[in-house]
Design an enzyme around this catalytic site. Sequence first.
Site, PDB file in Angstrom:
ATOM      1  N   ALA A  38      17.396  16.965  32.785  1.00  0.00           N
ATOM      2  CA  ALA A  38      16.103  16.528  33.201  1.00  0.00           C
ATOM      3  C   ALA A  38      16.924  14.225  33.187  1.00  0.00           C
ATOM      4  O   ALA A  38      16.475  14.177  34.110  1.00  0.00           O
ATOM      5  CB  ALA A  38      15.117  16.467  31.398  1.00  0.00           C
ATOM      6  N   GLU A  39      17.945  14.190  32.097  1.00  0.00           N
ATOM      7  CA  GLU A  39      18.561  12.518  32.441  1.00  0.00           C
ATOM      8  C   GLU A  39      19.388  12.976  33.637  1.00  0.00           C
ATOM      9  O   GLU A  39      19.014  11.893  34.133  1.00  0.00           O
ATOM     10  CB  GLU A  39      19.204  12.433  31.704  1.00  0.00           C
ATOM     11  CG  GLU A  39      19.244  10.682  31.171  1.00  0.00           C
ATOM     12  CD  GLU A  39      18.958   9.267  29.928  1.00  0.00           C
ATOM     13  OE1 GLU A  39      19.606   9.118  30.229  1.00  0.00           O
ATOM     14  OE2 GLU A  39      18.306  10.281  29.056  1.00  0.00           O
ATOM     15  N   THR A  40      19.686  14.046  33.600  1.00  0.00           N
ATOM     16  CA  THR A  40      21.387  14.323  34.596  1.00  0.00           C
ATOM     17  C   THR A  40      20.422  14.031  36.346  1.00  0.00           C
ATOM     18  O   THR A  40      20.210  12.875  37.104  1.00  0.00           O
ATOM     19  CB  THR A  40      21.617  14.948  34.953  1.00  0.00           C
ATOM     20  OG1 THR A  40      22.531  14.981  33.577  1.00  0.00           O
ATOM     21  CG2 THR A  40      22.863  15.027  36.484  1.00  0.00           C
ATOM     22  N   ALA A  45      16.919  17.913  27.576  1.00  0.00           N
ATOM     23  CA  ALA A  45      17.544  16.863  28.105  1.00  0.00           C
ATOM     24  C   ALA A  45      18.516  16.455  28.872  1.00  0.00           C
ATOM     25  O   ALA A  45      18.196  14.928  29.533  1.00  0.00           O
ATOM     26  CB  ALA A  45      17.439  16.181  26.352  1.00  0.00           C
TER      27      ALA A  45
END
Length: 138
Positions: free
Chosen positions: A60-62, A57
């Site tokens: 991915a969010e980065t 996560a």
Amino acid sequence: MDTEKNLQKLNSLNKNTLMETLDIEFVAVGKDFLTAKMPVTSKVHQPYGIMHGGATAAIAETVGSCASAFFLNDPSKLINGIELSINHIKSIREGTVFATAKAIHKGRTTHLWEIRVEDEEGNLISICKLTNIILDKK
């Protein structure tokens, strides 16, 4: 597009952040994608010795949030992730993962990204979807 200069600028933002803690580094940028890598070591393992879903996560969010900011290129705007979904396809114990964000939708107020997390051989580890909201800085 000066790829090396853009990567240096993106990586300079990682100091004193979760990205620095997890050794996330931006490694490729193109006209419609952004890629980051992260080493898979015990630092990102869950108790069974495989990569923690939270580490997935984080990368991915980065990469998805930074892709919104990079391609929007508007210093008066703030990018916030508002929804992240992840399907874990395969586990990984060691090596490096690469997360590549490609836009599904880039609107005025929301961006939707597909992020593929793959190992060094290109095997799909996780598939992610991130929705970002574009806000005015106060």
